[in-house]
Scaffold this active site. Structure first.
Site, PDB file in Angstrom:
ATOM      1  N   HIS A 198      -3.306   1.348  14.279  1.00 13.01           N
ATOM      2  CA  HIS A 198      -4.025   0.258  13.623  1.00 13.01           C
ATOM      3  C   HIS A 198      -3.310  -1.084  13.785  1.00 13.01           C
ATOM      4  CE1 HIS A 198      -4.874   3.785  10.737  1.00 13.01           C
ATOM      5  NE2 HIS A 198      -5.815   3.759  11.652  1.00 13.01           N
TER       6      HIS A 198
ATOM      7  N   LYS B  74       4.550  -6.041   9.018  1.00 18.33           N
ATOM      8  CA  LYS B  74       4.639  -5.048   7.949  1.00 18.33           C
ATOM      9  C   LYS B  74       5.974  -4.342   7.991  1.00 18.33           C
ATOM     10  CE  LYS B  74       1.026  -2.805   9.724  1.00 18.33           C
ATOM     11  NZ  LYS B  74      -0.058  -1.848   9.947  1.00 18.33           N
TER      12      LYS B  74
ATOM     13  N   ASN C 157       0.838  -1.206   0.000  1.00 13.65           N
ATOM     14  CA  ASN C 157       0.000   0.000   0.000  1.00 13.65           C
ATOM     15  C   ASN C 157       0.868   1.250   0.000  1.00 13.65           C
ATOM     16  OD1 ASN C 157      -2.445  -1.497   0.212  1.00 13.65           O
ATOM     17  ND2 ASN C 157      -2.049  -1.775   2.381  1.00 13.65           N
TER      18      ASN C 157
ATOM     19  N   TYR D 140       3.779   0.608   2.476  1.00 16.05           N
ATOM     20  CA  TYR D 140       3.575  -0.446   3.465  1.00 16.05           C
ATOM     21  C   TYR D 140       3.636  -1.782   2.740  1.00 16.05           C
ATOM     22  CZ  TYR D 140       1.118   3.223   6.159  1.00 16.05           C
ATOM     23  OH  TYR D 140       0.762   4.355   6.823  1.00 16.05           O
TER      24      TYR D 140
END
Length: 189
Positions: A70, A80, A56, A140
Site C-alpha cells: 500500500h 510512516k 493506526n 503505524y
C-alpha cells in the site's frame, strides 16, 4: 544530554533517502523496562518532518498472512513509522518514486516485538508485510491522514519487484489480491 532513544540503520546502501531500521534503546531496571516508540526530534535526521496525523493499530492472527503493498499518491504521500509490538513480521518497502534511480527496488527486514524494531518508510514507498508468527500486532504512525482518493497499491507477487516472501502466502485480502501488476506505461506515484 541524554542518549538517543533509537539505533538507526539505513536499509538502502548508498542512499540517505530510503527506509531505515529503527531499534528502540530501552531503559531497564528491576521494575521492568521503558522504551520510546516515537520521537520527532530523533527521527528528523532520517527524514521525518511532518506532524503525526494518524496512528493506526493492526492485528494479524495467522502466520503467512500478507498485507500490502500500500501507498498514497501525492499530494497525500505519507511517511510512516511501523512498530511491531507483538510477534514478528517480514516487512517490505518498495520505491515507487517516479524519477528515482532505485524505482521498483525493495528492502525487506524482520521486525519483532522481542527485538524492539520498527521501520521508517519515507514518502514515495509502498509498504507491506507478512506475519511470521501468529498474533502479530503493529502500530503505524503516519505523517498524513488516510485519503481514499489517493490510495494505491502493488501486487505482492509482481515479478518486476521480485519480492521473496519467507512463508507461503496463506491469507490475502481481496483488495490486496486485486492490486495491478506494474505496467511500464502506468505512473506509480
Amino acid at each position: 544530554m541524554s542518549a538517543s532513544p533509537f539505533e538507526l540503520t539505513p536499509l538502502m546502501p548508498g542512499r540517505n533517502d530510503g527506509p531505515v531500521l529503527v531499534r528502540r534503546t530501552p531503559f531497564a531496571d528491576e521494575r521492568g523496562a521503558f522504551a520510546r516508540i516515537f520521537c520527532a526530534e530523533a527521527l528528523a535526521g532520517i527524514g521525518w518532518s511532518g506532524p503525526v496525523a494518524q496512528v493506526n493499530h493492526s492485528r494479524t492472527e495467522k502466520a503467512g498472512t500478507l498485507r500490502g503493498m500500500h501507498y498514497q499518491r501525492p499530494p497525500h504521500a505519507e511517511a510512516k513509522l511501523v512498530v511491531c509490538i507483538r510477534g514478528a513480521v517480514h516487512d517490505v518497502a518498495v520505491d515507487v518514486r517516479q524519477d528515482s534511480p532505485s524505482q521498483h527496488a525493495h528492502v525487506g527486514v524482520e521486525l519483532s516485538a522481542e527485538a524492539g524494531t520498527a521501520i521508517y518508510i519515507p514518502e514515495g514507498f509502498a509498504h507491506g508485510f507478512q506475519a511470521l508468527t501468529n498474533d502479530v500486532e503493529l502500530i503505524y504512525i503516519h505523517s498524513v491522514a488516510y485519503n481514499k482518493e489517493h490510495e494505491a497499491g502493488l501486487r505482492h507477487d509482481d515479478p518486476v519487484l521480485g519480492i521473496a516472501w519467507p512463508l507461503p502466502v496463506t491469507g490475502l485480502s481481496g483488495r490486496d489480491a486485486a492490486h495491478p501488476m506494474i505496467d511500464a506505461g502506468r505512473p506509480l506515484s
